[in-house]
Design a protein around this motif. Structure first.
Motif, short mmCIF file in Angstrom:
data_model
loop_
_atom_site.label_atom_id
_atom_site.label_comp_id
_atom_site.label_asym_id
_atom_site.label_seq_id
_atom_site.Cartn_x
_atom_site.Cartn_y
_atom_site.Cartn_z
N PRO A 241 -4.40 2.62 11.19
CA PRO A 241 -4.20 4.06 11.37
C PRO A 241 -2.81 4.33 11.95
O PRO A 241 -2.28 3.54 12.72
CB PRO A 241 -5.29 4.45 12.36
N THR A 242 -2.26 5.45 11.55
CA THR A 242 -0.89 5.75 11.95
C THR A 242 -0.70 7.24 12.20
O THR A 242 -1.50 8.06 11.75
CB THR A 242 0.10 5.26 10.87
N SER A 243 0.36 7.54 12.90
CA SER A 243 0.75 8.94 13.10
C SER A 243 2.27 9.01 13.02
O SER A 243 2.96 8.00 13.16
CB SER A 243 0.26 9.45 14.46
N GLY A 244 2.75 10.21 12.77
CA GLY A 244 4.19 10.36 12.66
C GLY A 244 4.58 11.79 12.40
O GLY A 244 3.77 12.71 12.51
N GLY B 133 6.99 7.22 11.71
CA GLY B 133 6.23 7.12 12.95
C GLY B 133 5.66 5.74 13.13
O GLY B 133 6.01 4.79 12.41
N ARG B 134 4.75 5.64 14.07
CA ARG B 134 4.10 4.37 14.35
C ARG B 134 3.29 3.95 13.14
O ARG B 134 2.34 4.59 12.76
CB ARG B 134 3.17 4.55 15.57
N GLY B 135 3.73 2.90 12.47
CA GLY B 135 2.99 2.36 11.33
C GLY B 135 3.33 2.97 9.98
O GLY B 135 2.72 2.60 8.98
N VAL B 136 4.29 3.88 9.92
CA VAL B 136 4.63 4.47 8.63
C VAL B 136 6.13 4.75 8.53
O VAL B 136 6.75 5.20 9.50
CB VAL B 136 3.83 5.78 8.36
N ALA B 137 6.69 4.43 7.36
CA ALA B 137 8.07 4.77 7.02
C ALA B 137 8.09 5.07 5.53
O ALA B 137 8.03 4.16 4.70
CB ALA B 137 9.02 3.65 7.37
N LEU B 138 8.12 6.36 5.20
CA LEU B 138 8.08 6.81 3.82
C LEU B 138 9.16 7.86 3.63
O LEU B 138 9.31 8.76 4.45
CB LEU B 138 6.70 7.42 3.51
N GLU B 139 9.90 7.74 2.52
CA GLU B 139 10.90 8.74 2.16
C GLU B 139 10.87 8.96 0.66
O GLU B 139 10.60 8.02 -0.10
CB GLU B 139 12.31 8.28 2.55
N PHE B 140 11.15 10.19 0.25
CA PHE B 140 11.26 10.49 -1.18
C PHE B 140 11.96 11.83 -1.36
O PHE B 140 12.07 12.62 -0.43
CB PHE B 140 9.90 10.48 -1.87
#
Length: 165
Positions: A85-88, A107-114
């Protein structure tokens, strides 16, 4: 440009909150990358429960609100980290000259860009009671009358019409 102006249909959130809540510190429940479109759909828990929540939600003990954000005409996707589980923070910024925006989820546990079209579609707004382990299982109360008729809780991931696949 405000977050509200980046949504095709902010009415459900406006009726609950009076304005569109900031997307900082949200729980990121799922990221769906669809080759049909191409589309990215995020399922997120909003950072607060609305002060003016419907009586039905309060009576049922609901304490969290969730929604999906669908981004169309997606290019240049980079998913560098996904450890749920993650938040950001979900940040949408203008990009280029042709009605485009850059979306980052960091955020913690996620890095997404588009990159994508400059508007996102809001759907499947619901309230639920967060479980002790932080999950969103259990009953959901949906804002949409169609969702209310179809679902009492989140459907399985094979229900492609719900998850935007």
């Amino acid at each position: 440009m405000t977050l509200e102006s980046r949504l095709v249909n902010p009415e459900a959130l406006l009726s609950l909150y009076g304005s569109v809540p900031d997307l900082r510190g949200v729980a990121i429940r799922s990221v769906n990358l669809s080759p049909i479109g191409p589309t990215v759909t995020l399922r997120v828990d909003l950072p607060s429960f609305p002060a003016g929540a419907p009586r039905e939600w309060l009576d049922a003990g609901m304490d969290a609100v969730q929604c999906q954000l669908a981004f169309l005409d997606v290019t240049e996707v980079s998913l560098a980290r996904w450890v749920p589980p993650t938040s950001g923070d979900v940040v949408m910024e203008p990009y280029g000259d042709e009605k485009r925006m850059r979306v980052s989820v960091e955020g913690r546990g996620v890095a997404l860009e588009f990159e994508c079209h400059d508007l996102a579609t809001l759907s499947h707004v619901s309230a639920f009671k967060a479980q002790a382990d932080g999950t969103d299982s259990g009953p959901h109360r949906f804002v949409s009358k169609v969702d209310t008729r179809l679902y009492e809780s989140l459907p399985g991931t094979e229900v492609y019409t719900f998850y935007g696949r």
